[in-house]
Design a protein around this motif. Structure first.
Motif, mmCIF file in Angstrom:
data_model
loop_
_atom_site.group_PDB
_atom_site.id
_atom_site.type_symbol
_atom_site.label_atom_id
_atom_site.label_comp_id
_atom_site.label_asym_id
_atom_site.label_seq_id
_atom_site.Cartn_x
_atom_site.Cartn_y
_atom_site.Cartn_z
ATOM 1 N N ASP A 1 0.827 -1.205 0.000
ATOM 2 C CA ASP A 1 0.000 0.000 0.000
ATOM 3 C C ASP A 1 0.862 1.256 0.000
ATOM 4 N N ILE A 2 1.994 1.198 0.688
ATOM 5 C CA ILE A 2 2.892 2.354 0.738
ATOM 6 C C ILE A 2 4.336 1.855 0.740
ATOM 7 N N TYR B 1 8.173 8.764 -0.163
ATOM 8 C CA TYR B 1 7.226 7.654 -0.113
ATOM 9 C C TYR B 1 6.298 7.708 -1.324
ATOM 10 N N THR C 1 2.553 5.678 -2.726
ATOM 11 C CA THR C 1 1.469 4.766 -2.379
ATOM 12 C C THR C 1 1.092 3.938 -3.605
ATOM 13 N N SER D 1 0.422 7.038 -6.954
ATOM 14 C CA SER D 1 0.698 7.506 -5.591
ATOM 15 C C SER D 1 -0.382 8.450 -5.052
#
Length: 285
Positions: A36-37, A53, A55, A142
């Motif tokens: 998920d991330i 980061y 997603t 993302s």
């Protein structure tokens, strides 16, 4: 640099700690292939660091209805110094196209900086799109927010519906039939002594035309017509998505059969509307 001989390196050690804590707090089993991330920590030789980061991408099936004529589907392009430039300023999305409306809405809804639309077909800018609406696929990279509001409408102009889909399911949304209503004008001569019922029925069956020197074969399933006067008539068609309607009527480029050739009079499609979209997987075909 960060590894002690015989022991796991610091990166793997901290990854394992973080995974254990996430599983303990959420009870969620981590998907290592499609998480998920994904969090990346960058550390240089001076111990300066940065964190990035991303997603998991979000894949949406969209459908649009168009209630206003003159609204184009996509951005237009200009060739300037051999570069393609969109007719809008960067990050400014125009309500003069369906693409612009979709992007502006989804950028706000998702918080993503990169959204791509895969179209399943197009229509004339003066055509209406009614019924279930034309399907399209959206990939949102993302996203900050995954819970997208499913329905968006600008009254009297456009209606959008979204739902999340899996990548293995998207191909079926490119295979569908459309029910269209066309207004046709006889440019040369008129409809006197023309057996429209016989001629229009000859359109039913296989249709052949060319795109980029490749012959494409599709199908028309049913036809009907209504005479307005001796130079104009309406024609309804149930046909595969992707058949060039104005070409089918006027025949300026290769297509067989062609209405103008069947009537032996030059015809023009003044406009056509999409009354309904029928997904093939819903009707068993």
């Amino acid at each position: 640099m960060f590894k002690i001989k015989g022991l796991p390196n610091i990166k793997n050690h901290y990854n394992n700690i973080l995974r254990s804590e996430i599983i303990k707090v959420t009870g969620y089993s981590i998907d290592h292939l499609n998480p998920d991330i994904r969090i990346q920590v960058f550390i240089d030789s001076q111990f300066n660091y940065s964190i990035k980061y991303t997603t998991r991408s979000l894949l949406l099936l969209g459908n649009y209805n168009k209630y206003k004529r003159g609204l184009g589907q996509r951005f237009s392009f200009n060739n300037t110094h051999n570069n393609k430039k969109k007719d809008h300023e960067e990050n400014q999305y125009s309500h003069f196209t369906i693409e612009g409306i979709i992007l502006e809405y989804l950028y706000v809804q998702s918080g993503s900086k990169n959204i791509k639309i895969a179209w399943s077909g197009s229509e004339d800018k003066n055509s209406l799109v009614l019924g279930n609406g034309r399907p399209f696929i959206v990939k949102i990279d993302s996203p900050h927010i995954r819970n997208i509001q499913q329905i968006f409408e600008i009254k009297g102009k456009i209606r959008l519906i979204f739902q999340e889909v899996q990548i293995e399911d998207i191909n079926k949304y490119y295979q569908y039939k459309i029910q269209i209503n066309t207004l046709i004008n006889i440019i040369e001569d008129n409809l006197d002594e023309v057996d429209l019922e016989k001629i229009v029925s000859k359109l039913i069956g296989d249709i052949r035309f060319q795109i980029n020197n490749k012959t494409i074969k599709k199908k028309i399933y049913s036809t009907s017509f209504k005479i307005i006067d001796n130079k104009n008539f309406e024609m309804k068609l149930l046909l595969d998505n992707g058949i060039p309607i104005k070409q089918l009527i006027g025949g300026k480029e290769f297509i067989e059969p062609c209405l103008s050739k069947l009537i032996n009079k030059k015809c023009e499609c003044l406009f056509f509307d999409i009354d309904e979209v029928i997904l093939n997987n819903k009707n068993g075909n």
